[in-house]
Write an enzyme that holds these catalytic residues in place. Structure first.
Site, short mmCIF file in Angstrom:
data_model
loop_
_atom_site.label_atom_id
_atom_site.label_comp_id
_atom_site.label_asym_id
_atom_site.label_seq_id
_atom_site.Cartn_x
_atom_site.Cartn_y
_atom_site.Cartn_z
CB ALA A 1 -7.73 7.07 -5.58
CE LYS A 2 -7.12 0.76 -0.41
NZ LYS A 2 -8.48 0.31 -0.16
N GLY A 3 -4.08 4.75 -1.50
CA GLY A 3 -2.80 5.29 -1.05
C GLY A 3 -2.19 4.37 -0.02
#
Ligand code: NAD
Length: 435
Positions: free
Chosen positions: A122-124
C-alpha cells in the site's frame, strides 16, 4: 495454465484509468510484464496484479495558524493483500497525486513479496509542501488524515509508516489519533517507524542504510570484490545515504564522494566519514567540508569507483548518462534511481545492479519487525534486530541472484520475477481468481 485461458479485458475508458497512467506505475508495469513472461505467470493472475485493489481519495480540512481553513487532498492506495495486511509509507509532498501513490503502492507489493514478508502493498500521501506548515498545522493535518482513512487501516488491516516528508513524530500523532478513535486503548501496531518510547523498534532508523551495505557487500563477493579497501560513491546524504556511508566506512571502504541537494564533495583518498557526519549535523549540508573538492551531482555519478549508491531521487541514471557510468556495482538505495531503459544499457555493459526492491528493503524489513514486536509486546535489542535484518535481506538477495543465473536475465527482472512467482502461488492457493 489454468482453466481460464483467456484473460478478461480491462476497462479501457481513459478517464476511468487516468490514475494508472503515471510514469512510475507504467515503469513498474513494464518490469512486471517482462518478469511475468520469465516465470510463465498465468495471464488471469497477471491481469489482477496490473491493477490496484482499492484507491481512496480523501479531503483533509486543516485549521491553519491564521484561523483560516485549508483543504488538502490525501490518498491511501491498497494495492494487493494476498500475502498479508497492507503495508506502505505515507508521503507529504507537493507533487503527490493519485497516480504516483498507485505506482508506489505497486512497488511496495512487489518489494514485500520478493523480501518474503507476510505483507501486502500500500502507499499513502497528501499533496502538501510540509516545509510550509508549522508544527501545529502538520499535527492537525496528520490527525485529520488519520481520521479520514481510519476505518481502512489497523494492525491487522493496513499498517502505514513514514516516507518522504513524514517522520517518527508524524507516526506518533497517527498512532495517538487512531488509538483514541478505537476505544482509547494504545494500538502501537497500527503504524511503524514510531519513536522507541511508544513501541518503535531499535535499529529502525539506520535499517535502510545498513541493508544497502549488507546487499552491496554480498554483490561485491559475487563479483570477486571486497568491501575492505573499495571505493564507494554515494549520491544523497540523508537517512539512507549517511548511514550507508557510516556502515561502509566502518567496514574499511573508502567513501570517495558524496552529495546532497547543495552539491557534492570529493576526496580520492576517502572522506573522513565520522567528521563528515558531525559537519553535516552542524551545517546541514556536505558543501564546504574540509579536505574535499567540490563536484557536481552529474559528475559524481560518472566517477570511477567500485560501487555507486544512488540514495537521493528517482530517475538519476537514464539513457543520457548510462553509457558514462564507470561503477562496477550499483546498489539502489533510493526508489527508482535508474530508468528501465538505462538498466538495459548498464546490464549490457556488465555493470551489476542490486535493485531497489531488495537493496533498500531494510526499512520495510525492520518495520515488519517493529509490527511483530508491538503485537508480542516484547522488544529485541539492536544487535538482534540488525542480525535478523541481515538474514532476511540476504536470503532474498541470494534467491534473486540464483534466478538471474538460471534464467540469464538482469537482476531487476529477476527480482520482479521472484515477487510475481510468490504472489501467483499464493493467489492460486487462496483461489483469488477474478470470477
Ligand atoms: P532524506 O530526505 O533523508 O535524504 C535525501 C537526500 O537526498 C538528502 O541528502 C538531500 O539533500 C538529497 N538530495 C535531494 N535532491 C538531490 C539532488 N538533486 N542531488 C543530490 N542529492 C539530492 O531521504 P531518505 O529517507 O534518505 O530517502 C532517500 C531515498 O531512499 C528516497 O528515494 C526514498 O524513497 C528511498 N528510501 C528511503 C527509505 C528510508 O527508510 N528512509 C526506505 C526505502 C527507500
Amino acid at each position: 495454465m489454468s482453466e481460464y485461458s483467456n484473460p478478461p479485458q480491462a476497462n479501457l475508458n481513459p478517464e476511468a484509468e487516468a490514475h494508472l497512467s503515471g510514469p512510475l506505475f507504467q515503469n513498474a508495469l513494464k518490469t512486471l510484464n517482462e518478469a511475468a513472461k520469465v516465470v510463465n505467470c498465468d495471464p488471469n493472475i497477471l491481469v489482477r496484479l496490473q491493477r490496484p485493489r482499492r484507491c481512496l481519495t480523501v479531503s483533509v480540512p486543516v485549521r491553519m495558524d491564521d484561523q483560516s481553513v485549508k483543504v488538502f487532498t490525501g490518498y491511501r492506495v491498497q494495492y494487493n493483500s494476498t500475502l498479508g495486511p497492507y503495508k506502505g509509507g505515507i508521503r507529504y509532498h507537493q507533487n503527490v497525486d493519485l497516480s504516483e501513490v498507485v505506482g508506489l503502492a505497486a512497488l511496495m507489493t512487489f518489494k514485500n513479496s520478493v523480501l518474503g514478508l507476510p505483507l501486502g502493498g500500500a502507499k499513502g500521501g497528501i499533496c502538501v509542501d510540509p516545509t510550509k506548515l508549522s508544527r501545529a498545522e502538520k499535527q492537525g493535518l496528520t490527525r485529520r488524515y488519520t481520521s479520514e482513512i481510519s476505518s481502512f487501516v489497523g494492525p491487522t488491516k493496513d499498517i502505514p509508516a513514514p516516507d518522504v516528508g513524514t517522520d517518527q513524530q508524524t507516526m506518533a500523532w497517527f498512532m495517538d489519533t487512531f488509538s483514541n478513535e478505537h476505544g482509547g486503548f494504545a494500538q502501537p501496531a497500527v503504524v511503524t517507524g514510531k519513536p522507541v518510547e511508544i513501541g518503535g523498534s531499535l535499529g529502525r532508523n539506520h535499517a535502510t542504510g545498513l541493508g544497502v551495505i549488507y546487499v552491496c557487500e554480498r554483490a561485491m563477493e559475487m563479483n570477486q570484490m571486497k568491501m575492505q579497501g573499495s571505493r564507494i560513491v554515494i549520491q544523497g546524504f540523508g537517512n539512507v545515504g549517511s548511514f550507508a556511508a557510516k556502515f561502509a566506512s566502518e567496514r574499511g571502504a573508502r567513501i570517495t564522494a558524496v552529495s546532497d541537494v547543495s552539491g557534492g564533495i570529493f576526496n580520492g583518498d576517502g572522506l573522513n566519514v565520522p567528521e563528515l557526519l558531525n559537519y553535516v549535523k552542524q551545517t546541514g549540508a556536505v558543501k564546504g567540508f574540509p579536505n574535499s573538492q567540490p563536484i557536481s551531482n552529474a559528475d559524481l555519478l560518472e566517477l570511477e569507483c567500485d560501487a555507486l549508491l544512488p540514495c537521493a531521487l528517482e530517475g538519476q541514471i537514464d539513457t543520457h548518462n548510462a553509457e558514462r557510468i564507470k561503477a562496477k556495482i550499483i546498489a539502489e538505495g533510493a526508489n527508482g534511481p535508474i530508468t528501465n531503459a538505462a538498466t538495459k544499457i548498464l546490464d549490457k555493459r556488465g555493470i551489476f545492479i542490486a535493485p531497489d526492491v531488495i537493496a533498500n528493503g531494510g526499512g520495510v524489513i525492520v518495520s515488519y519487525f517493529e509490527w511483530v514486536q508491538d503485537i508480542m509486546s516484547f522488544f529485541w535489542d539492536e544487535q538482534d534486530v540488525d542480525a535478523k535484518l541481515k538474514g532476511v535481506i540476504l536470503k532474498a538477495f541470494d534467491n534473486v541472484y540464483k534466478l538471474k543465473q538460471e534464467k540469464a536475465i538482469d537482476m531487476r527482472t529477476a527480482a520482479m520475477a521472484a515477487a510475481v512467482s510468490r504472489l501467483e502461488k499464493a493467489m492460486l492457493l487462496r483461489g483469488l481468481y477474478p470470477r
